[in-house]
Design a protein around this motif. Structure first.
Motif: not given
Lengths: 72, 72, 72, 72, 72, 72
Positions: A1-3, A32, C52, D8, D12-13, D17-18, E44
């Motif tokens: 993570m992340p990908l 970031i 997003q 992600l 986590a963010f 941040e995204k 995942r």
């Protein structure tokens, strides 16, 4: 993570540019998320064959991308 | 938006059929979402190599698809 | 085979429109590949949360899509 | 073209941040591919729920990521 | 490398079954690729909402899966 | 449902190992979900070209994987 998966039209970018994308997108993500995340930051390049990426129903060729980059 | 990814077994369809899929699936989407969305409607063809698509544990080959299409 | 993934911005389309996309895109694919393939034709809807999905660096909201559909 | 998907672990963010990832990864890509490509450069954030991303068989939680970022 | 994505209909499996899938699919992969690869083997779970996974044009619900599992 | 995508670096595994992954990952999934689900359990192998899978910004080659498997 992340990908991070970077999808490109095959032939639009050469091996050097692809390598640069992997390096620089990794650096951008790490800036970031924090340097501690570098080792688990994966960035991949996925190729889509010329003629198999349609925008508005028109299948792009590598030539279309070259023309677009040239300012077309 | 939207993005449509059509995953096919490589070799099961020729370039003409792939092009038809891009054109007609785009038209189908635009008929639902509205003509104004055409320019941002992306449709892509993703190939999976023969022998690398398993159904119930059996890896399909291009020949299996041809047989299935023929009514097998 | 085949598998079709339709990626949408969450909230841009309602349940009825999503169902229509599954039905009509399946029909479009079957018309090209042959009726014998219907049972192994999978069509899925993948939602991406509002905010997003970036185009040119600008994150789209559901409102942007509604405006675009309205001819904006 | 291109399409960049940033996967992600959910939580986590934060939204800020995204948004920064979308903006900065877009800028990084455009710096390599050419400014003329900005309008067709798509960058998306894909969330994977906490507990559904396994590394070496161990499912990560949001807390694991926070600990890793803190230098753990 | 490798990355394994397991796509499920949301609600068809509970948290315990998902955790078991991550653990056992990782073990299965490592048994083939070699134990040294465990740390870079990512597995995942990706959820697709009920009603958004079509087979032959019919959108599956969680109930359809439960019936199928029961031998239906 | 379900769909399992196994992403590998091209060249790291041969056709026999890929076939084994499809068979054994299918069996592992069916052991959890129930035998009745076998026919709708799809497992695919997705290849990523050597040099296009970055970890921490470094693009892996097939040789890196071979060294890692050997205990490197």
């Amino acid at each position: 993570m992340p990908l991070v998966d970077i999808h490109l039209l095959a032939g639009a970018f050469d091996a050097e540019e692809k390598k640069e994308m992997i390096t620089k997108v990794t650096d951008t993500m790490v800036a970031i998320e924090g340097e501690a995340m570098r080792g688990v930051t994966w960035v991949r390049i996925i190729d889509v064959p010329s003629g198999q990426w349609g925008i508005g129903g028109k299948a792009l060729t590598t030539e279309d991308i070259k023309a677009l980059q040239a300012g077309g």
